[in-house]
Design a protein around this motif. Structure first.
Motif, PDB file in Angstrom:
ATOM      1  N   VAL A   1       5.966 -23.457 -11.538  1.00 29.21           N
ATOM      2  CA  VAL A   1       6.977 -23.361 -12.466  1.00 29.21           C
ATOM      3  C   VAL A   1       7.110 -24.571 -13.108  1.00 29.21           C
ATOM      4  N   VAL A   2       7.147 -24.856 -14.333  1.00 28.06           N
ATOM      5  CA  VAL A   2       7.097 -26.209 -14.730  1.00 28.06           C
ATOM      6  C   VAL A   2       8.143 -26.539 -15.759  1.00 28.06           C
ATOM      7  N   GLY A   3       8.945 -25.401 -16.011  1.00 28.72           N
ATOM      8  CA  GLY A   3      10.096 -25.632 -16.824  1.00 28.72           C
ATOM      9  C   GLY A   3      11.157 -24.350 -16.799  1.00 28.72           C
ATOM     10  N   TYR A   4      12.409 -24.582 -17.368  1.00 27.89           N
ATOM     11  CA  TYR A   4      13.137 -23.605 -17.549  1.00 27.89           C
ATOM     12  C   TYR A   4      13.376 -23.248 -19.166  1.00 27.89           C
ATOM     13  N   GLU A   5      13.575 -21.823 -19.462  1.00 29.53           N
ATOM     14  CA  GLU A   5      14.148 -21.500 -20.823  1.00 29.53           C
ATOM     15  C   GLU A   5      15.682 -21.521 -20.508  1.00 29.53           C
ATOM     16  N   VAL A   6      16.499 -22.406 -21.418  1.00 30.36           N
ATOM     17  CA  VAL A   6      17.799 -22.445 -21.206  1.00 30.36           C
ATOM     18  C   VAL A   6      18.547 -22.236 -22.656  1.00 30.36           C
ATOM     19  N   GLU A   7      19.891 -21.577 -22.416  1.00 32.63           N
ATOM     20  CA  GLU A   7      20.549 -21.301 -23.463  1.00 32.63           C
ATOM     21  C   GLU A   7      21.529 -22.520 -23.772  1.00 32.63           C
ATOM     22  N   THR A   8      21.208 -23.234 -24.727  1.00 36.67           N
ATOM     23  CA  THR A   8      22.096 -24.643 -24.956  1.00 36.67           C
ATOM     24  C   THR A   8      23.607 -24.087 -25.209  1.00 36.67           C
ATOM     25  N   PRO A   9      24.381 -25.569 -24.795  1.00 33.98           N
ATOM     26  CA  PRO A   9      25.768 -25.187 -25.030  1.00 33.98           C
ATOM     27  C   PRO A   9      26.269 -24.775 -26.427  1.00 33.98           C
ATOM     28  N   SER A  10      25.125 -25.031 -27.612  1.00 33.11           N
ATOM     29  CA  SER A  10      25.375 -24.398 -28.819  1.00 33.11           C
ATOM     30  C   SER A  10      25.164 -23.265 -28.953  1.00 33.11           C
ATOM     31  N   GLY A  11      24.508 -22.503 -28.095  1.00 34.10           N
ATOM     32  CA  GLY A  11      23.916 -21.197 -28.212  1.00 34.10           C
ATOM     33  C   GLY A  11      22.511 -20.972 -28.503  1.00 34.10           C
ATOM     34  N   GLY A  12      21.874 -21.903 -28.509  1.00 30.07           N
ATOM     35  CA  GLY A  12      20.450 -21.832 -28.969  1.00 30.07           C
ATOM     36  C   GLY A  12      19.524 -21.535 -27.848  1.00 30.07           C
ATOM     37  N   THR A  13      18.182 -21.679 -28.025  1.00 26.25           N
ATOM     38  CA  THR A  13      17.110 -21.621 -27.178  1.00 26.25           C
ATOM     39  C   THR A  13      16.297 -22.948 -26.958  1.00 26.25           C
ATOM     40  N   ALA A  14      16.260 -23.376 -25.619  1.00 24.70           N
ATOM     41  CA  ALA A  14      15.575 -24.665 -25.513  1.00 24.70           C
ATOM     42  C   ALA A  14      14.765 -24.341 -24.284  1.00 24.70           C
ATOM     43  N   TYR A  15      13.496 -25.431 -24.167  1.00 22.08           N
ATOM     44  CA  TYR A  15      12.938 -25.244 -23.138  1.00 22.08           C
ATOM     45  C   TYR A  15      12.866 -26.751 -22.503  1.00 22.08           C
ATOM     46  N   ILE A  16      12.985 -26.831 -21.203  1.00 19.95           N
ATOM     47  CA  ILE A  16      13.073 -28.345 -20.417  1.00 19.95           C
ATOM     48  C   ILE A  16      12.142 -27.981 -19.587  1.00 19.95           C
ATOM     49  N   PRO A  17      11.413 -29.205 -19.230  1.00 23.61           N
ATOM     50  CA  PRO A  17      10.331 -29.394 -18.390  1.00 23.61           C
ATOM     51  C   PRO A  17      11.099 -29.852 -17.015  1.00 23.61           C
TER      52      PRO A  17
ATOM     53  N   GLU B   1      23.737 -23.434 -14.395  1.00 26.65           N
ATOM     54  CA  GLU B   1      23.999 -24.545 -15.432  1.00 26.65           C
ATOM     55  C   GLU B   1      23.101 -25.669 -14.969  1.00 26.65           C
ATOM     56  N   VAL B   2      22.468 -26.408 -16.166  1.00 31.94           N
ATOM     57  CA  VAL B   2      21.554 -27.515 -16.006  1.00 31.94           C
ATOM     58  C   VAL B   2      22.230 -28.793 -16.188  1.00 31.94           C
ATOM     59  N   LEU B   3      22.610 -29.787 -15.405  1.00 29.82           N
ATOM     60  CA  LEU B   3      23.184 -31.022 -15.555  1.00 29.82           C
ATOM     61  C   LEU B   3      22.322 -32.066 -15.266  1.00 29.82           C
ATOM     62  N   THR B   4      22.462 -32.967 -16.368  1.00 27.63           N
ATOM     63  CA  THR B   4      21.505 -34.410 -16.070  1.00 27.63           C
ATOM     64  C   THR B   4      22.151 -35.164 -14.957  1.00 27.63           C
ATOM     65  N   GLU B   5      21.482 -35.976 -14.498  1.00 30.69           N
ATOM     66  CA  GLU B   5      22.019 -36.702 -13.491  1.00 30.69           C
ATOM     67  C   GLU B   5      23.421 -37.640 -13.894  1.00 30.69           C
ATOM     68  N   ALA B   6      23.452 -37.877 -15.236  1.00 31.89           N
ATOM     69  CA  ALA B   6      24.588 -38.723 -15.698  1.00 31.89           C
ATOM     70  C   ALA B   6      25.750 -37.636 -16.165  1.00 31.89           C
ATOM     71  N   GLY B   7      25.564 -36.394 -15.714  1.00 33.56           N
ATOM     72  CA  GLY B   7      26.466 -35.258 -16.236  1.00 33.56           C
ATOM     73  C   GLY B   7      26.563 -34.606 -17.587  1.00 33.56           C
ATOM     74  N   ALA B   8      25.518 -34.683 -18.113  1.00 35.31           N
ATOM     75  CA  ALA B   8      25.559 -33.850 -19.465  1.00 35.31           C
ATOM     76  C   ALA B   8      24.981 -32.565 -19.314  1.00 35.31           C
ATOM     77  N   SER B   9      25.612 -31.378 -19.706  1.00 35.03           N
ATOM     78  CA  SER B   9      24.974 -30.111 -19.698  1.00 35.03           C
ATOM     79  C   SER B   9      23.884 -29.749 -20.728  1.00 35.03           C
ATOM     80  N   LEU B  10      22.731 -29.447 -20.008  1.00 28.67           N
ATOM     81  CA  LEU B  10      21.832 -29.015 -21.156  1.00 28.67           C
ATOM     82  C   LEU B  10      21.676 -27.558 -21.562  1.00 28.67           C
ATOM     83  N   GLY B  11      22.457 -27.021 -20.740  1.00 30.01           N
ATOM     84  CA  GLY B  11      22.515 -25.353 -21.035  1.00 30.01           C
ATOM     85  C   GLY B  11      22.572 -24.700 -19.835  1.00 30.01           C
ATOM     86  N   ARG B  12      22.257 -23.372 -19.905  1.00 35.32           N
ATOM     87  CA  ARG B  12      22.210 -22.368 -18.913  1.00 35.32           C
ATOM     88  C   ARG B  12      20.727 -21.669 -18.710  1.00 35.32           C
TER      89      ARG B  12
END
Lengths: 185, 148
Positions: A127-143, A102-113
């Protein structure tokens, strides 16, 4: 603007010698070290129809470039037996797979897995980022910043990451530099 | 004046001594690291024979001249067999940059017919200077990544 490739797309790429123009192996898997934020090496299969595993590994420092179409090495001596490779490549620690974390921000919000790691094309495994599955089931990319905290089941990213969540690799390629500039790294 | 592989292929190979036509130029073999044409293959299939570049007395626009029939020889070693069998053919080969990106296929080679020196490798619309050639083998020709 950076050209990026996902870790899963690296699997199966031919490993080609610059010196000889030969495809000496193909990528079996990516050995990723989350603390370092980089690919530290590749495991290999043989090339060809009856391809089996190759015992040698390819440490990142002997990789000239991971490209869109091939992984380039100087010559076949770049492929080394696991015993001769750095420990994190020859015998990677188990249970450190970042996929599924799980990817968590410092404030405790989940960006996905985490679904996949995103590698900078032309680098030897940055490695410059991750592909994550968002909590709503979509795909997103985070740096990613160049360093981050990892526990084994979760990773904590800077708050600013939220502003740079992208829908696709192209967007991520454009966002990475700005993201890192914002963090001052 | 430069010549091109695609233009030179099929050119007749003629003995200077007898003026006889000895065959048709089928392939030009390049040592990519030396950026030099090292030999010619005359004829195809089982009849293919080899001419060392040093035996070419004149590489002209209409004919390739050799001293006599003795300049042509059967493939002598693995390298020459591979050359005659087309395994060393550059034309049509995949071209990779040293950054791991495919640039296309080798479409043509521009060379100096006087010296055999390779000048450029033509890949699609791109002309790769000989100085950027890094290596070649059965899988690919590897060239220095062009500035994009």
């Amino acid at each position: 603007m950076k050209l990026l490739v996902s870790g899963s797309a690296i699997r199966g790429l031919p490993v080609v010698t610059i010196d000889g123009g030969e495809d000496v192996a193909e990528v079996r898997d990516v050995i990723y070290q989350p603390e370092a934020g980089r690919v530290v090496g590749l495991t290999l299969n043989k090339r060809g129809f009856l391809a089996g595993r190759r015992s040698e590994v390819l440490p990142a420092e002997t990789i000239q470039a991971i490209g869109r179409d091939a992984v380039m090495v100087a010559d076949e001596r770049s492929l080394v037996p696991p015993d001769d490779a750095p420990g994190e490549v020859g015998a990677p620690p188990s249970g450190r797979d970042v996929i599924g974390n799980e990817v968590l921000t410092e404030a405790g919000a989940s960006l996905g897995r985490v679904k996949d790691v995103i590698v900078l094309v032309g680098s030897n495994g940055e490695v410059v980022g991750y592909e994550v599955e968002t909590p709503s089931g979509g795909t997103a990319y985070i740096p990613l910043p160049s360093q981050l905290a990892v526990s084994g089941s979760a990773l904590v990213v800077p708050e600013a990451t939220q502003d740079f969540v992208e829908d696709d690799l192209v967007g991520l390629g454009a966002a990475v530099d700005e993201f890192r500039r914002r963090l001052g790294i | 004046m430069s010549d091109r592989f695609t233009a030179a292929l099929g050119r007749k190979v003629v003995s200077r001594t007898s003026a006889e036509e000895l065959g048709e130029l089928a392939r030009l073999i390049v040592d990519v690291k030396r950026r030099q044409v090292t030999s010619l293959v005359v004829g195809k299939g089982r009849k293919a024979v080899v001419v060392d570049w040093a035996q070419v007395t004149g590489f002209g626009p209409d004919a390739v001249m050799v001293a006599d029939e003795g300049a042509l020889h059967q493939p002598r070693d693995d390298h020459e067999h591979d050359a005659a069998d087309g395994k060393l053919e550059l034309l049509g080969k995949r071209v990779l940059s040293d950054m791991g990106n495919e640039l296309g296929e080798a479409g043509d080679v521009v060379f100096d017919p006087a010296s055999g020196a390779v000048e450029t490798l033509v890949v699609g619309e791109r002309e790769v200077p000989a100085a950027s050639l890094l290596g070649a083998g059965s899988f690919a020709v590897v060239v220095k990544a062009p500035a994009e």
